[in-house]
Design a protein around this motif. Structure first.
Motif, PDB file in Angstrom:
ATOM      1  N   VAL A  69      11.082  15.381 -17.662  1.00 15.38           N
ATOM      2  CA  VAL A  69      10.762  16.026 -16.385  1.00 15.38           C
ATOM      3  C   VAL A  69      10.309  17.479 -16.537  1.00 15.38           C
ATOM      4  CG1 VAL A  69      11.704  16.726 -14.146  1.00 15.38           C
ATOM      5  CG2 VAL A  69      12.142  14.414 -15.025  1.00 15.38           C
ATOM      6  N   PRO A  70      10.988  18.314 -17.313  1.00 16.95           N
ATOM      7  CA  PRO A  70      10.514  19.708 -17.432  1.00 16.95           C
ATOM      8  C   PRO A  70       9.102  19.811 -18.023  1.00 16.95           C
ATOM      9  CG  PRO A  70      12.773  19.510 -18.219  1.00 16.95           C
ATOM     10  CD  PRO A  70      12.264  18.118 -18.036  1.00 16.95           C
ATOM     11  N   VAL A  71       8.754  18.909 -18.922  1.00 18.20           N
ATOM     12  CA  VAL A  71       7.416  18.942 -19.517  1.00 18.20           C
ATOM     13  C   VAL A  71       6.370  18.569 -18.477  1.00 18.20           C
ATOM     14  CG1 VAL A  71       5.923  17.925 -21.286  1.00 18.20           C
ATOM     15  CG2 VAL A  71       8.318  18.455 -21.811  1.00 18.20           C
ATOM     16  N   ILE A  72       6.631  17.553 -17.687  1.00 20.47           N
ATOM     17  CA  ILE A  72       5.682  17.166 -16.648  1.00 20.47           C
ATOM     18  C   ILE A  72       5.554  18.264 -15.604  1.00 20.47           C
ATOM     19  CG2 ILE A  72       5.268  15.529 -14.762  1.00 20.47           C
ATOM     20  CD1 ILE A  72       6.359  13.344 -16.597  1.00 20.47           C
ATOM     21  N   GLU A  73       6.665  18.894 -15.250  1.00 21.35           N
ATOM     22  CA  GLU A  73       6.599  20.021 -14.304  1.00 21.35           C
ATOM     23  C   GLU A  73       5.714  21.141 -14.860  1.00 21.35           C
ATOM     24  OE1 GLU A  73      10.945  19.635 -12.061  1.00 21.35           O
ATOM     25  OE2 GLU A  73      10.732  20.924 -13.830  1.00 21.35           O
ATOM     26  N   GLY A  74       5.896  21.457 -16.128  1.00 26.80           N
ATOM     27  CA  GLY A  74       5.111  22.521 -16.734  1.00 26.80           C
ATOM     28  C   GLY A  74       3.638  22.183 -16.826  1.00 26.80           C
ATOM     29  N   LEU A  75       3.317  20.953 -17.211  1.00 25.98           N
ATOM     30  CA  LEU A  75       1.919  20.539 -17.305  1.00 25.98           C
ATOM     31  C   LEU A  75       1.275  20.447 -15.931  1.00 25.98           C
ATOM     32  CD1 LEU A  75       2.244  17.814 -20.067  1.00 25.98           C
ATOM     33  CD2 LEU A  75       1.056  20.006 -20.275  1.00 25.98           C
ATOM     34  N   SER A  76       2.024  19.980 -14.935  1.00 29.16           N
ATOM     35  CA  SER A  76       1.489  19.879 -13.583  1.00 29.16           C
ATOM     36  C   SER A  76       1.136  21.250 -13.020  1.00 29.16           C
ATOM     37  CB  SER A  76       2.504  19.179 -12.676  1.00 29.16           C
ATOM     38  OG  SER A  76       2.012  19.075 -11.354  1.00 29.16           O
ATOM     39  N   ALA A  77       1.972  22.242 -13.305  1.00 28.32           N
ATOM     40  CA  ALA A  77       1.703  23.604 -12.827  1.00 28.32           C
ATOM     41  C   ALA A  77       0.481  24.196 -13.516  1.00 28.32           C
ATOM     42  CB  ALA A  77       2.922  24.484 -13.058  1.00 28.32           C
ATOM     43  N   ALA A  78       0.322  23.882 -14.812  1.00 27.71           N
ATOM     44  CA  ALA A  78      -0.773  24.463 -15.586  1.00 27.71           C
ATOM     45  C   ALA A  78      -2.081  23.702 -15.418  1.00 27.71           C
ATOM     46  CB  ALA A  78      -0.391  24.506 -17.062  1.00 27.71           C
ATOM     47  N   LEU A  79      -1.993  22.389 -15.188  1.00 21.21           N
ATOM     48  CA  LEU A  79      -3.177  21.528 -15.138  1.00 21.21           C
ATOM     49  C   LEU A  79      -3.130  20.645 -13.888  1.00 21.21           C
ATOM     50  CD1 LEU A  79      -3.041  20.403 -18.873  1.00 21.21           C
ATOM     51  CD2 LEU A  79      -4.689  22.016 -17.908  1.00 21.21           C
ATOM     52  N   PRO A  80      -3.237  21.227 -12.712  1.00 20.36           N
ATOM     53  CA  PRO A  80      -3.044  20.443 -11.490  1.00 20.36           C
ATOM     54  C   PRO A  80      -4.091  19.343 -11.280  1.00 20.36           C
ATOM     55  CG  PRO A  80      -3.868  22.639 -10.979  1.00 20.36           C
ATOM     56  CD  PRO A  80      -3.489  22.654 -12.427  1.00 20.36           C
ATOM     57  N   ALA A  81      -5.266  19.461 -11.909  1.00 15.96           N
ATOM     58  CA  ALA A  81      -6.323  18.466 -11.705  1.00 15.96           C
ATOM     59  C   ALA A  81      -6.249  17.324 -12.711  1.00 15.96           C
ATOM     60  CB  ALA A  81      -7.695  19.138 -11.778  1.00 15.96           C
ATOM     61  N   LEU A  82      -5.411  17.442 -13.725  1.00 17.05           N
ATOM     62  CA  LEU A  82      -5.338  16.430 -14.775  1.00 17.05           C
ATOM     63  C   LEU A  82      -4.387  15.311 -14.369  1.00 17.05           C
ATOM     64  CD1 LEU A  82      -6.762  16.542 -17.614  1.00 17.05           C
ATOM     65  CD2 LEU A  82      -4.481  16.893 -18.551  1.00 17.05           C
ATOM     66  N   THR A  83      -4.670  14.091 -14.807  1.00 21.57           N
ATOM     67  CA  THR A  83      -3.760  12.976 -14.559  1.00 21.57           C
ATOM     68  C   THR A  83      -2.624  13.019 -15.562  1.00 21.57           C
ATOM     69  OG1 THR A  83      -5.530  11.562 -13.709  1.00 21.57           O
ATOM     70  CG2 THR A  83      -3.532  10.464 -14.483  1.00 21.57           C
ATOM     71  N   LEU A  84      -1.399  13.063 -15.053  1.00 20.65           N
ATOM     72  CA  LEU A  84      -0.215  13.039 -15.901  1.00 20.65           C
ATOM     73  C   LEU A  84       0.436  11.665 -15.808  1.00 20.65           C
ATOM     74  CD1 LEU A  84       1.317  16.534 -15.116  1.00 20.65           C
ATOM     75  CD2 LEU A  84      -0.174  15.887 -17.021  1.00 20.65           C
ATOM     76  N   SER A  85       0.783  11.127 -16.965  1.00 23.49           N
ATOM     77  CA  SER A  85       1.395   9.807 -17.063  1.00 23.49           C
ATOM     78  C   SER A  85       2.786   9.949 -17.641  1.00 23.49           C
ATOM     79  CB  SER A  85       0.527   8.918 -17.968  1.00 23.49           C
ATOM     80  OG  SER A  85       1.215   7.744 -18.352  1.00 23.49           O
ATOM     81  N   VAL A  86       3.694   9.073 -17.223  1.00 22.38           N
ATOM     82  CA  VAL A  86       5.007   9.021 -17.841  1.00 22.38           C
ATOM     83  C   VAL A  86       5.140   7.681 -18.559  1.00 22.38           C
ATOM     84  CG1 VAL A  86       6.123   8.135 -15.714  1.00 22.38           C
ATOM     85  CG2 VAL A  86       7.503   9.247 -17.505  1.00 22.38           C
ATOM     86  N   ASP A  87       5.531   7.753 -19.816  1.00 24.71           N
ATOM     87  CA  ASP A  87       5.709   6.571 -20.659  1.00 24.71           C
ATOM     88  C   ASP A  87       7.186   6.194 -20.597  1.00 24.71           C
ATOM     89  OD1 ASP A  87       5.896   4.710 -22.671  1.00 24.71           O
ATOM     90  OD2 ASP A  87       5.085   5.981 -24.243  1.00 24.71           O
ATOM     91  N   THR A  88       7.513   5.238 -19.737  1.00 26.13           N
ATOM     92  CA  THR A  88       8.914   4.865 -19.541  1.00 26.13           C
ATOM     93  C   THR A  88       9.011   3.445 -19.018  1.00 26.13           C
ATOM     94  OG1 THR A  88      11.018   5.537 -18.522  1.00 26.13           O
ATOM     95  CG2 THR A  88       9.041   5.715 -17.147  1.00 26.13           C
TER      96      THR A  88
END
Length: 273
Positions: A69-88
């Protein structure tokens, strides 16, 4: 013009992944790595907190949440236009990742491990990837057998696609992954790549994950996973020619450039959906 393919960069927040375990285990290091992958050409970043290498130990829900979760939060703040995926494979982890800014659920169990996963994806309007895997990571390489690996994988993906659509996820938000290296021998992997057009014919966008995998080492004699880039590029270019459109890789820049050249040679075979 939209690119005819999408590169999914791998961000492993794990101590035990097969080729880069521990390198991005720290939150800040993982975010920096994600930014580097995006700069190299990734349009999707796949963040995972539980290794799925053969024989990997399971990770409990609380620890996986702490990693991811902290990594996705950090990437979302830095790269709001990029698609973020969770591998789970866990719905609770997927839900927290979607809250943190992810929009894609990459589930190696094909949404089978957690009975709440399909409903979560449907309710949240997320995209998902259904992957084929024989058994589970801890046991999947123990003498895998198929009557016909391509027919068996295709039948599984068709069943899971129908079940996921019935659960309320529109087909246009579903990707399919034949699961190269997940409960397959070297020859199974090669046959899936040879006949990948039969998987593509199912309809949804096809994801390919061959990056640095052991079957490439067996072919090339490269024991070090980091020395398998050439084999990774070869399999991804062949998969593009067969109709795959999403490529999950560690070495984003080199694979992106190889795919860009191959796409031009092939005549830009339509954008990734």
């Amino acid at each position: 013009m939209p690119a005819p393919f999408a590169v999914m960069g791998i961000v492993n927040v794990t101590p035990d992944s097969f080729s880069d375990g521990g390198e991005w285990y720290d939150r800040d290091a993982a975010v920096r790595h994600g930014l580097e992958l995006a700069a190299a050409g990734a349009t999707i970043l796949d963040v995972g907190g539980e290794s799925t290498r053969p024989g990997a130990a399971a990770v409990d829900e609380r620890e996986e949440l702490r990693r991811v979760v902290p990594v996705i939060e950090g990437l979302s703040a830095a790269l709001p236009a990029l698609t973020l995926s969770v591998d789970t494979t866990k719905a609770a982890v997927a839900a927290a990742a979607l809250d943190a800014g992810a929009a894609y659920v990459n589930d190696v169990s094909g949404l089978r491990h957690d009975p709440e996963m399909a409903a979560l994806v449907a309710d949240r309007g997320a995209r998902c990837c259904l992957m084929h895997m024989r058994g589970e990571p801890r046991t999947m390489q123990q003498a895998p057998r198929y009557d016909d690996v391509v027919d068996d994988v295709r039948a599984f993906l068709e069943r899971q696609l129908a079940a996921t659509v019935a659960a309320g996820v529109p087909e246009e938000r579903i990707d399919l992954d034949p699961g190269i290296g997940f409960g397959k021998t070297l020859e199974h992997n090669l046959e899936l790549l040879r006949r990948l057009d039969e998987i593509v014919a199912i309809g949804p966008r096809v994801v390919i994950g061959t990056s640095r995998k052991s079957f490439l080492g067996r072919i090339t004699g490269r024991d070090d996973p980091r020395q398998r880039l050439a084999g990774t590029i070869a399999t991804n270019v062949l998969a593009l020619a067969a109709g795959a459109r999403v490529f999950r890789v560690h070495d984003v820049g080199a694979v992106h450039d190889a795919l860009a050249v191959a796409a031009r040679v092939l005549g830009d075979p339509g954008p990734a959906r």
